[in-house]
Scaffold this motif. Structure first.
Motif, PDB file in Angstrom:
ATOM      1  N   VAL A 104       0.871  -1.175   0.000  1.00 60.40           N
ATOM      2  CA  VAL A 104       0.000   0.000   0.000  1.00 60.40           C
ATOM      3  C   VAL A 104       0.909   1.227   0.000  1.00 60.40           C
ATOM      4  O   VAL A 104       1.871   1.297   0.769  1.00 60.40           O
ATOM      5  N   TYR A 105       0.598   2.228  -0.819  1.00 54.10           N
ATOM      6  CA  TYR A 105       1.521   3.341  -1.005  1.00 54.10           C
ATOM      7  C   TYR A 105       0.774   4.554  -1.563  1.00 54.10           C
ATOM      8  O   TYR A 105      -0.350   4.418  -2.077  1.00 54.10           O
ATOM      9  N   PRO A 106       1.385   5.752  -1.493  1.00 53.67           N
ATOM     10  CA  PRO A 106       0.734   6.939  -2.058  1.00 53.67           C
ATOM     11  C   PRO A 106       0.540   6.807  -3.563  1.00 53.67           C
ATOM     12  O   PRO A 106       1.419   6.332  -4.285  1.00 53.67           O
ATOM     13  N   GLY A 107      -0.638   7.231  -4.024  1.00 56.96           N
ATOM     14  CA  GLY A 107      -0.942   7.166  -5.437  1.00 56.96           C
ATOM     15  C   GLY A 107      -0.385   8.353  -6.198  1.00 56.96           C
ATOM     16  O   GLY A 107       0.274   9.233  -5.629  1.00 56.96           O
ATOM     17  N   PRO A 108      -0.658   8.432  -7.493  1.00 55.66           N
ATOM     18  CA  PRO A 108      -0.080   9.477  -8.335  1.00 55.66           C
ATOM     19  C   PRO A 108      -0.650  10.862  -8.064  1.00 55.66           C
ATOM     20  O   PRO A 108       0.002  11.874  -8.331  1.00 55.66           O
ATOM     21  N   ALA A 109      -1.892  10.926  -7.564  1.00 58.67           N
ATOM     22  CA  ALA A 109      -2.552  12.204  -7.301  1.00 58.67           C
ATOM     23  C   ALA A 109      -3.786  11.921  -6.464  1.00 58.67           C
ATOM     24  O   ALA A 109      -4.253  10.787  -6.375  1.00 58.67           O
ATOM     25  N   LYS A 110      -4.308  12.959  -5.838  1.00 56.33           N
ATOM     26  CA  LYS A 110      -5.550  12.798  -5.095  1.00 56.33           C
ATOM     27  C   LYS A 110      -6.696  12.466  -6.070  1.00 56.33           C
ATOM     28  O   LYS A 110      -6.742  12.980  -7.193  1.00 56.33           O
ATOM     29  N   GLU A 111      -7.573  11.604  -5.634  1.00 54.83           N
ATOM     30  CA  GLU A 111      -8.804  11.329  -6.373  1.00 54.83           C
ATOM     31  C   GLU A 111      -9.949  11.703  -5.436  1.00 54.83           C
ATOM     32  O   GLU A 111     -10.261  10.972  -4.491  1.00 54.83           O
ATOM     33  N   VAL A 112     -10.548  12.853  -5.696  1.00 56.21           N
ATOM     34  CA  VAL A 112     -11.574  13.411  -4.809  1.00 56.21           C
ATOM     35  C   VAL A 112     -12.736  13.919  -5.656  1.00 56.21           C
ATOM     36  O   VAL A 112     -12.535  14.728  -6.570  1.00 56.21           O
ATOM     37  N   GLY A 113     -13.930  13.460  -5.348  1.00 59.80           N
ATOM     38  CA  GLY A 113     -15.118  13.903  -6.061  1.00 59.80           C
ATOM     39  C   GLY A 113     -15.952  12.732  -6.549  1.00 59.80           C
ATOM     40  O   GLY A 113     -15.594  11.570  -6.355  1.00 59.80           O
TER      41      GLY A 113
END
Length: 232
Positions: A104-113
């Motif tokens: 598990v790790y940080p993704g490429p960008a926030k996905e919000v909405g």
């Protein structure tokens, strides 16, 4: 015989929300524990007939800051090995992936909405969400664990939902949210996430009012189908 369900809540404003209705309709009596409760570390996570793990702003990899994560992962792994019915949402899904040995790790960008998913198996419970915008609010992702079936993707995050057999379901998104007043706390607590994706609190509130009810309705159908297909 009464069926027992246990909700693990990682932060107070990320509860079971819209999923409560179909789970209770399926005959489960629900209890809840917060990870900060004094007795959390002593609970047998293998005992409930159904385990539901909700979201949270922490990362699975932040175990130095949150000592309960490693403890929960160890007990969760035993439950998953036994194929006990388990549902994970967002952080809860990431915990399932980690307990199965995936990274598990940080993704490429926030996905919000609110955005619709690409459904990979229309006959699965995820088929209930076809063409329905659901809420995304995350910045982490995970490698797909071995032996699971990928059920849904999005353009930014290919691993949005997976299952192992009939009893273990992991959802990266929030199909439970859309009618819960606690959503206002999300907007107030993380305005920087909205700014990062080019949105605003007012725009998110408007999307929530317009799209939230349909998302919850579809999410309830998804959970009802999953519960109806559980292996004995």
């Amino acid at each position: 015989m009464t069926k027992k369900g246990l909700i693990i809540r990682h932060v107070p404003h990320e509860g079971i929300a819209g999923f409560r209705e179909p789970i209770e309709a399926a005959g489960y009596v629900l209890d809840r524990v917060d990870v900060g409760d004094p007795g959390f570390g002593r609970i047998d996570l293998g005992e409930p007939d159904l385990l539901i793990m909700m979201g949270g702003p922490m990362g699975v990899y932040e175990q130095a800051e949150h000592g309960w994560i490693a403890c929960q992962l160890r007990r969760l792994a035993h439950r998953l090995e036994a194929e006990r019915p388990t549902l994970g949402v967002c952080f809860g899904a990431q915990m399932i992936a980690a307990a199965m040995g995936a990274r598990v790790y940080p993704g490429p960008a926030k996905e919000v909405g609110f955005d619709a998913l690409t459904i990979l198996d229309a006959e699965s419970p995820l088929g209930q969400l076809a063409d329905v915008p659901v809420l995304h609010w995350h910045g982490d992702t995970f490698d797909l664990p071995e032996g699971v079936e990928l059920l849904a993707s999005s353009a930014a995050y290919p691993h949005q939902a997976f299952r192992r057999g009939a009893n273990i379901l992991a959802l990266q998104f929030h199909a439970e949210m859309g009618l819960d007043p606690r959503f206002e706390q999300w907007v107030e607590q993380w305005p920087e996430a909205l700014a990062e994706v080019g949105s605003s609190p007012d725009a998110m509130r408007a999307d929530h009012a317009r799209l939230g009810p349909g998302a919850v309705d579809a999410g309830r159908r998804m959970v009802a189908q999953w519960l109806g297909e559980l292996a004995g």
